[in-house]
Design a protein around this motif. Structure first.
Motif, PDB file in Angstrom:
ATOM      1  N   PHE A  91      11.157  11.756 -18.505  1.00 52.65           N
ATOM      2  CA  PHE A  91      10.986  10.424 -19.097  1.00 52.65           C
ATOM      3  C   PHE A  91      11.266  10.443 -20.598  1.00 52.65           C
ATOM      4  CE2 PHE A  91       7.935   9.631 -15.401  1.00 52.65           C
ATOM      5  CZ  PHE A  91       8.867   8.873 -14.704  1.00 52.65           C
ATOM      6  N   LEU A  92      10.792  11.476 -21.286  1.00 47.01           N
ATOM      7  CA  LEU A  92      11.035  11.561 -22.732  1.00 47.01           C
ATOM      8  C   LEU A  92      12.512  11.797 -23.042  1.00 47.01           C
ATOM      9  CD1 LEU A  92       7.944  13.612 -23.967  1.00 47.01           C
ATOM     10  CD2 LEU A  92       8.519  11.249 -24.572  1.00 47.01           C
ATOM     11  N   LYS A  93      13.174  12.552 -22.174  1.00 45.74           N
ATOM     12  CA  LYS A  93      14.590  12.854 -22.394  1.00 45.74           C
ATOM     13  C   LYS A  93      15.466  11.609 -22.291  1.00 45.74           C
ATOM     14  CE  LYS A  93      18.395  15.520 -22.390  1.00 45.74           C
ATOM     15  NZ  LYS A  93      18.821  16.371 -23.514  1.00 45.74           N
ATOM     16  N   VAL A  94      15.191  10.780 -21.287  1.00 45.85           N
ATOM     17  CA  VAL A  94      16.091   9.649 -21.012  1.00 45.85           C
ATOM     18  C   VAL A  94      15.624   8.343 -21.653  1.00 45.85           C
ATOM     19  CG1 VAL A  94      16.750  10.712 -18.830  1.00 45.85           C
ATOM     20  CG2 VAL A  94      14.949   8.970 -18.848  1.00 45.85           C
ATOM     21  N   ALA A  95      14.431   8.321 -22.227  1.00 40.37           N
ATOM     22  CA  ALA A  95      13.889   7.069 -22.764  1.00 40.37           C
ATOM     23  C   ALA A  95      14.667   6.601 -23.985  1.00 40.37           C
ATOM     24  CB  ALA A  95      12.417   7.253 -23.125  1.00 40.37           C
ATOM     25  N   HIS A  96      14.690   5.284 -24.138  1.00 42.64           N
ATOM     26  CA  HIS A  96      15.192   4.697 -25.380  1.00 42.64           C
ATOM     27  C   HIS A  96      14.051   4.749 -26.388  1.00 42.64           C
ATOM     28  CE1 HIS A  96      17.218   2.062 -28.179  1.00 42.64           C
ATOM     29  NE2 HIS A  96      16.154   1.284 -28.203  1.00 42.64           N
ATOM     30  N   LYS A  97      14.265   5.396 -27.528  1.00 43.72           N
ATOM     31  CA  LYS A  97      13.189   5.640 -28.475  1.00 43.72           C
ATOM     32  C   LYS A  97      13.439   4.941 -29.800  1.00 43.72           C
ATOM     33  CE  LYS A  97      12.671  10.348 -26.642  1.00 43.72           C
ATOM     34  NZ  LYS A  97      14.021  10.456 -26.045  1.00 43.72           N
ATOM     35  N   THR A  98      12.347   4.437 -30.363  1.00 39.93           N
ATOM     36  CA  THR A  98      12.323   4.009 -31.759  1.00 39.93           C
ATOM     37  C   THR A  98      11.234   4.833 -32.437  1.00 39.93           C
ATOM     38  OG1 THR A  98      10.778   2.216 -31.234  1.00 39.93           O
ATOM     39  CG2 THR A  98      13.125   1.694 -31.196  1.00 39.93           C
ATOM     40  N   THR A  99      10.833   4.450 -33.632  1.00 38.87           N
ATOM     41  CA  THR A  99       9.896   5.286 -34.398  1.00 38.87           C
ATOM     42  C   THR A  99       8.639   5.635 -33.620  1.00 38.87           C
ATOM     43  OG1 THR A  99      10.697   4.269 -36.436  1.00 38.87           O
ATOM     44  CG2 THR A  99       8.622   5.472 -36.558  1.00 38.87           C
ATOM     45  N   ASN A 100       7.983   4.635 -33.053  1.00 40.25           N
ATOM     46  CA  ASN A 100       6.724   4.886 -32.358  1.00 40.25           C
ATOM     47  C   ASN A 100       6.732   4.440 -30.895  1.00 40.25           C
ATOM     48  OD1 ASN A 100       5.267   5.911 -34.672  1.00 40.25           O
ATOM     49  ND2 ASN A 100       5.268   3.816 -35.451  1.00 40.25           N
ATOM     50  N   LEU A 101       7.887   4.014 -30.404  1.00 40.88           N
ATOM     51  CA  LEU A 101       7.949   3.451 -29.061  1.00 40.88           C
ATOM     52  C   LEU A 101       9.012   4.162 -28.224  1.00 40.88           C
ATOM     53  CD1 LEU A 101       7.811  -0.349 -30.002  1.00 40.88           C
ATOM     54  CD2 LEU A 101       5.909   1.114 -29.306  1.00 40.88           C
ATOM     55  N   ALA A 102       8.816   4.128 -26.928  1.00 37.78           N
ATOM     56  CA  ALA A 102       9.795   4.698 -25.989  1.00 37.78           C
ATOM     57  C   ALA A 102       9.695   3.935 -24.682  1.00 37.78           C
ATOM     58  CB  ALA A 102       9.516   6.180 -25.757  1.00 37.78           C
ATOM     59  N   CYS A 103      10.833   3.688 -24.037  1.00 44.18           N
ATOM     60  CA  CYS A 103      10.795   2.979 -22.758  1.00 44.18           C
ATOM     61  C   CYS A 103      11.966   3.420 -21.884  1.00 44.18           C
ATOM     62  CB  CYS A 103      10.824   1.468 -22.962  1.00 44.18           C
ATOM     63  SG  CYS A 103      12.343   0.837 -23.689  1.00 44.18           S
ATOM     64  N   THR A 125       0.841  -1.199   0.000  1.00 41.65           N
ATOM     65  CA  THR A 125       0.000   0.000   0.000  1.00 41.65           C
ATOM     66  C   THR A 125       0.878   1.252   0.000  1.00 41.65           C
ATOM     67  OG1 THR A 125      -1.770  -1.136   1.185  1.00 41.65           O
ATOM     68  CG2 THR A 125      -1.779   1.271   1.255  1.00 41.65           C
ATOM     69  N   GLY A 126       0.594   2.159  -0.927  1.00 40.40           N
ATOM     70  CA  GLY A 126       1.386   3.377  -1.047  1.00 40.40           C
ATOM     71  C   GLY A 126       2.458   3.306  -2.114  1.00 40.40           C
ATOM     72  N   ASP A 127       2.667   2.141  -2.726  1.00 41.21           N
ATOM     73  CA  ASP A 127       3.615   2.059  -3.844  1.00 41.21           C
ATOM     74  C   ASP A 127       3.102   2.904  -5.010  1.00 41.21           C
ATOM     75  OD1 ASP A 127       5.241   0.337  -2.478  1.00 41.21           O
ATOM     76  OD2 ASP A 127       4.685  -1.461  -3.605  1.00 41.21           O
ATOM     77  N   VAL A 128       4.017   3.621  -5.645  1.00 44.85           N
ATOM     78  CA  VAL A 128       3.683   4.342  -6.874  1.00 44.85           C
ATOM     79  C   VAL A 128       4.059   3.422  -8.037  1.00 44.85           C
ATOM     80  CG1 VAL A 128       4.058   6.401  -8.269  1.00 44.85           C
ATOM     81  CG2 VAL A 128       4.163   6.546  -5.765  1.00 44.85           C
ATOM     82  N   VAL A 129       3.069   2.995  -8.802  1.00 42.64           N
ATOM     83  CA  VAL A 129       3.323   2.069  -9.912  1.00 42.64           C
ATOM     84  C   VAL A 129       3.401   2.852 -11.212  1.00 42.64           C
ATOM     85  CG1 VAL A 129       2.404   0.009  -8.813  1.00 42.64           C
ATOM     86  CG2 VAL A 129       0.842   1.529  -9.992  1.00 42.64           C
ATOM     87  N   LEU A 130       4.463   2.615 -11.979  1.00 38.01           N
ATOM     88  CA  LEU A 130       4.721   3.343 -13.216  1.00 38.01           C
ATOM     89  C   LEU A 130       5.069   2.359 -14.323  1.00 38.01           C
ATOM     90  CD1 LEU A 130       7.083   6.120 -11.781  1.00 38.01           C
ATOM     91  CD2 LEU A 130       4.662   6.389 -12.346  1.00 38.01           C
ATOM     92  N   THR A 131       4.585   2.627 -15.524  1.00 32.78           N
ATOM     93  CA  THR A 131       4.897   1.752 -16.654  1.00 32.78           C
ATOM     94  C   THR A 131       6.238   2.142 -17.264  1.00 32.78           C
ATOM     95  OG1 THR A 131       3.666   3.186 -18.155  1.00 32.78           O
ATOM     96  CG2 THR A 131       2.471   1.343 -17.175  1.00 32.78           C
ATOM     97  N   GLU A 132       6.924   1.135 -17.820  1.00 36.86           N
ATOM     98  CA  GLU A 132       8.240   1.408 -18.409  1.00 36.86           C
ATOM     99  C   GLU A 132       8.124   2.055 -19.780  1.00 36.86           C
ATOM    100  OE1 GLU A 132       9.260  -2.779 -20.751  1.00 36.86           O
ATOM    101  OE2 GLU A 132      10.386  -2.242 -18.959  1.00 36.86           O
ATOM    102  N   GLY A 133       6.970   1.921 -20.425  1.00 34.89           N
ATOM    103  CA  GLY A 133       6.795   2.542 -21.734  1.00 34.89           C
ATOM    104  C   GLY A 133       6.056   1.645 -22.698  1.00 34.89           C
ATOM    105  N   GLY A 134       6.473   1.741 -23.949  1.00 33.16           N
ATOM    106  CA  GLY A 134       5.762   1.113 -25.059  1.00 33.16           C
ATOM    107  C   GLY A 134       5.399   2.239 -26.004  1.00 33.16           C
TER     108      GLY A 134
END
Length: 421
Positions: A329-341, A268-277
């Motif tokens: 998140f956008l700055k450090v993400a690994h990006k491809t054409t339509n994806l970022a993580c 309880t209290g964990d902040v859950v975040l997605t890695e991307g896609g």
């Protein structure tokens, strides 16, 4: 359908209008494409200019119904509020004399009509229905006066949904502005400094997330085990983690070692975040409130467990949602054409902005939480009204109930009770 033996076909209450025009001959006319028609909505959600499109289009007039023949399961049809031109993927239906166009709009949105249209589609990649198919649809023969009464009811319900959606949109914009001000100026209009990810209050500290929280990675699917005691437990997937809330309407289970349960368990209290896609999934999420006694999370979802003496979970969740968080998140993400993580290393390096006191964090959370509660109130109201709208549309259009038998005050009360729940 109705127990009333008298029925009529769609072709007896509406005509197909196939007037083709060159949009260059009327460049200032309204243009409507499929992208301007939302599923299950009676009015358009946008529009363009005829000057911006090419090739032959259909002309339509105010009061015509524009029906989407492509993928009829998408339930796309609108009532035109002005003259214009539209894509040939929209069939132009015109109500015959004595037929309420609003009633015709309701017909093409009712469940039985959609099923009828779907059953006559052709083309596997791009299934389309046709006028030849839908013209044969049968419905009860309502007199004109009852048609208008039915239209009044279903359009009132429909417009109530639109009002809720507008309130939700206004609330979301208010929240964006509040986060922008709070995370750039603080509560008291502090002086600002420029950071790599936008403006921030000068008196706030910047600390790596790894120094004020534990970042827990999740369990991967499809692993093979031998000679291990296994259990099936609910797990949080990317689909459950939305921007600013969790959708737990469909929870699935995963097969893992019993000895691993505590390692991957949410608290309880964990902040859950997605890695991307997709870009909109990058770093989205919110707070796990202990909705299930036991739940783990998949490896595409991170669980951030803040040190509450330094960082409140709610404060970090809102910071991650803010323009500052999204910029990181956008700055450090690994990006491809339509994806970022992002990976756990990048998340641990997140530069958390920390006010001088926990009280300031709490006050900021209270402001944003109050806006969220208002948005959620309208979302619950919309859900109740959507159910009410679908039930009315189905039962009125097939004659199962009549307007004269409706106690609309009771239906309104049911909607309000659903909101208060």
């Amino acid at each position: 359908m109705s127990t009333n033996p008298e029925t009529v076909k769609l072709s007896s209450i509406a005509d197909l209008i196939g007037t083709q025009v060159d949009p260059r001959d009327r460049p200032q006319s309204l243009y409507i494409g499929l992208e301007h028609v939302a599923s299950s909505r009676f009015i358009r959600v946008g529009g363009g200019l005829a000057a911006d499109v090419q090739s032959s289009k259909f002309a339509f007039k105010q009061g015509d119904v524009l029906y989407g023949k492509l993928r009829p399961y998408l339930d796309k049809a609108i009532l035109a509020e002005q003259d214009g031109v539209c894509t040939t993927e929209l069939l132009v239906l015109r109500a015959k004399d004595g037929i309420d166009p609003r009633f015709l709009t309701g017909i093409v949105h009712c469940r039985e009509f959609i099923e009828h249209a779907i059953s006559g589609t052709t083309g596997s990649q791009h299934p389309r229905t046709s006028w030849h198919r839908i013209r044969e649809f049968e419905l009860p023969a309502f007199p004109p006066e009852e048609q208008s009464k039915i239209a009044d009811v279903i359009w009132t319900a429909h417009n109530s949904i639109l009002a809720c959606e507008e309130a939700i949109s206004i609330g979301a914009e208010l929240k964006r502005k509040a986060m922008r001000d709070l995370f750039t100026k603080g509560l008291r209009g502090n002086s600002q400094i420029e950071t790599e990810f936008g403006l921030a209050p000068e008196t706030w500290l910047s600390m790596a997330l790894d120094d004020c929280a534990k970042v827990q990675t999740g369990v991967a699917k499809g692993r093979k085990f031998e000679n291990a005691e296994m259990v099936d437990v609910p797990y949080l997937r990317v689909a459950n983690v939305q921007d600013g809330h969790l959708d737990l309407s469909e929870m699935k289970e995963i097969h893992i070692r019993r000895s691993e349960v505590e390692r991957y368990r949410l608290q309880t209290g964990d902040v859950v975040l997605t890695e991307g896609g997709d870009f909109d999934k990058l770093g989205r999420g919110f707070i796990w409130r202990g909705e299930l006694e036991l739940c783990v999370h998949q490896n595409h979802v991170f669980a951030v467990r803040p040190d509450r003496e330094r960082l409140l979970p709610e404060f970090f969740a809102y910071l991650a949602q803010s323009a500052y968080g999204k910029a990181y998140f956008l700055k450090v993400a690994h990006k491809t054409t339509n994806l970022a993580c992002i990976n756990s290393t990048k998340l641990k390096a997140f530069p958390v902005l920390i006010p001088p006191t926990l009280d300031e964090q709490r006050e900021i959370v209270e402001i944003l939480d109050a806006i969220d509660r208002k948005i959620q109130l309208h979302q619950r109201k919309r859900a109740v009204l959507e159910d009410l709208f679908k039930a009315l549309l189905h039962k009125l259009m097939n004659g199962e109930i009549r307007v004269v038998d409706l106690d609309l005050s009771v239906l309104s009360k049911a909607a309000l009770e659903g909101v208060a729940a």
